[in-house]
Write a protein that holds these residues in place. Structure first.
Motif, PDB file in Angstrom:
ATOM      1  N   ALA A  68     -34.000  27.427  43.713  1.00 15.70           N
ATOM      2  CA  ALA A  68     -34.816  28.111  42.711  1.00 15.70           C
ATOM      3  C   ALA A  68     -34.576  29.609  42.726  1.00 15.70           C
ATOM      4  O   ALA A  68     -34.450  30.247  41.690  1.00 15.70           O
ATOM      5  CB  ALA A  68     -36.296  27.817  42.968  1.00 15.70           C
ATOM      6  N   TYR A  72     -32.832  29.736  38.910  1.00 13.33           N
ATOM      7  CA  TYR A  72     -33.772  29.639  37.809  1.00 13.33           C
ATOM      8  C   TYR A  72     -34.066  30.992  37.175  1.00 13.33           C
ATOM      9  O   TYR A  72     -34.395  31.954  37.851  1.00 13.33           O
ATOM     10  CB  TYR A  72     -35.095  29.017  38.279  1.00 13.33           C
ATOM     11  N   GLU A 184     -40.514  22.532  40.474  1.00 11.72           N
ATOM     12  CA  GLU A 184     -40.749  23.920  40.081  1.00 11.72           C
ATOM     13  C   GLU A 184     -41.873  24.589  40.870  1.00 11.72           C
ATOM     14  O   GLU A 184     -42.193  25.757  40.631  1.00 11.72           O
ATOM     15  CB  GLU A 184     -41.096  24.012  38.582  1.00 11.72           C
ATOM     16  N   VAL A 187     -41.301  27.999  42.228  1.00 17.99           N
ATOM     17  CA  VAL A 187     -40.746  28.985  41.295  1.00 17.99           C
ATOM     18  C   VAL A 187     -41.853  29.601  40.451  1.00 17.99           C
ATOM     19  O   VAL A 187     -42.534  28.906  39.705  1.00 17.99           O
ATOM     20  CB  VAL A 187     -39.703  28.331  40.360  1.00 17.99           C
TER      21      VAL A 187
END
Length: 298
Positions: A68, A72, A184, A187
């Motif tokens: 991440a 990302y 996620e 993140v």
């Protein structure tokens, strides 16, 4: 080889096997859960060896968090879905719009459905034949909301890879189911995640204007993981579920709280349904299947 040397070698092999087995059992739920899907069909040490082959060691930083940090990025411009949220609808629309309610359907409802999601959604494809033989699945391990639009990960018949946006430009669907979110958690914050999710829903709506969009809740983790993991726990999952639920307008975008069909009495993923505290056993997908059949919009 002398008998004494042979005995020493056997002892070393046994001790090494015990050590590797213990390391596998300890590390699979945190470091190597992406390398194992069905514990029944895979030796317990397999994820450990697969992970180390990829450079993920027991002392390494969590793979998802590490990835991440490197990969990302939030889209440059994030917009709210074209379909207004429930709060906006209440404030801005005076006339009454009939509320669409869930009904029960048969499996042919999925004939024109598309399922997009991570390893949990991939499991639905692998273990629920009634849906898989009818619907299209764009699902893969470790998929995130940030990957859906930007990365070319959908393999075509000629072996090339395209993005979800390219795929949705080629074929129209009647229903589109989304499930991402567990990967996620390391993140950004909840607002960051919701904004990215809103952007994806918006793009899907633009490309598939006649499709019903179903936002599936992020599936909970089991109690043991919830109580010991400071990141992948149900408090964090619930916060993000509450955020993405606000994207539903109950006209074309609907929120499905699928945790209702797999949770225990305490609101954790039922430990009898999971092999690693995070993913469902292959035999445990039927409750989800039944839930989808009873939560459909005609």
């Amino acid at each position: 080889m002398r008998k004494k040397d042979t005995s020493s070698l056997l002892v070393a092999i046994v001790l090494s096997s015990i050590f590797l087995t213990i390391m596998s059992a300890v590390c699979i739920p945190s470091k190597y859960q992406d390398y194992q899907f069905d514990i029944v069909s895979m030796p317990i040490m397999t994820p450990l060896f697969q992970g180390m082959a990829d450079g993920v060691f027991p002392w390494s930083e969590n793979k998802r968090t590490q990835q991440a940090k490197q990969d990302y990025e939030l889209p440059e411009e994030i917009t709210e879905p074209l379909v207004e949220t429930a709060e906006q609808e209440t404030a801005e629309i005076e006339e009454q719009i009939p509320v669409k309610t869930f009904t029960t359907v048969t499996d042919d409802y999925f004939d024109d459905a598309l399922f997009i999601g991570d390893s949990r959604m991939a499991g639905l494809s692998q273990y629920c034949q009634a849906i898989d033989e009818r619907a299209t699945f764009y699902a893969k391990k470790s998929l995130t909301i940030f990957d859906i639009q930007k990365k070319a990960w959908i393999e075509t018949e000629d072996g090339s890879k395209i993005t979800v946006e390219q795929a949705l430009s080629e074929k129209q669907y009647g229903k589109i189911y989304l499930m991402v979110g567990i990967n996620e958690l390391g993140v950004g914050n909840t607002e960051y995640f919701r904004a990215a999710y809103a952007d994806v829903v918006n793009r899907i709506h633009l490309l598939q204007p006649n499709a019903i969009i179903y936002i599936n809740s992020i599936m909970h983790v089991a109690k043991e993981k919830n109580d010991t993991d400071t990141l992948y726990n149900n408090t964090n999952i619930n916060a993000r579920n509450e955020a993405i639920a606000t994207l539903a307008d109950d006209q074309q975008v609907f929120y499905l709280n699928m945790n209702e069909c797999v949770d225990d009495e305490e609101g954790n993923l039922d430990s009898t349904l999971t092999f690693d505290q995070v993913h469902l056993k292959g035999s445990a997908y039927e409750p989800w299947h039944e839930y989808l059949l009873s939560h459909a919009i005609m």
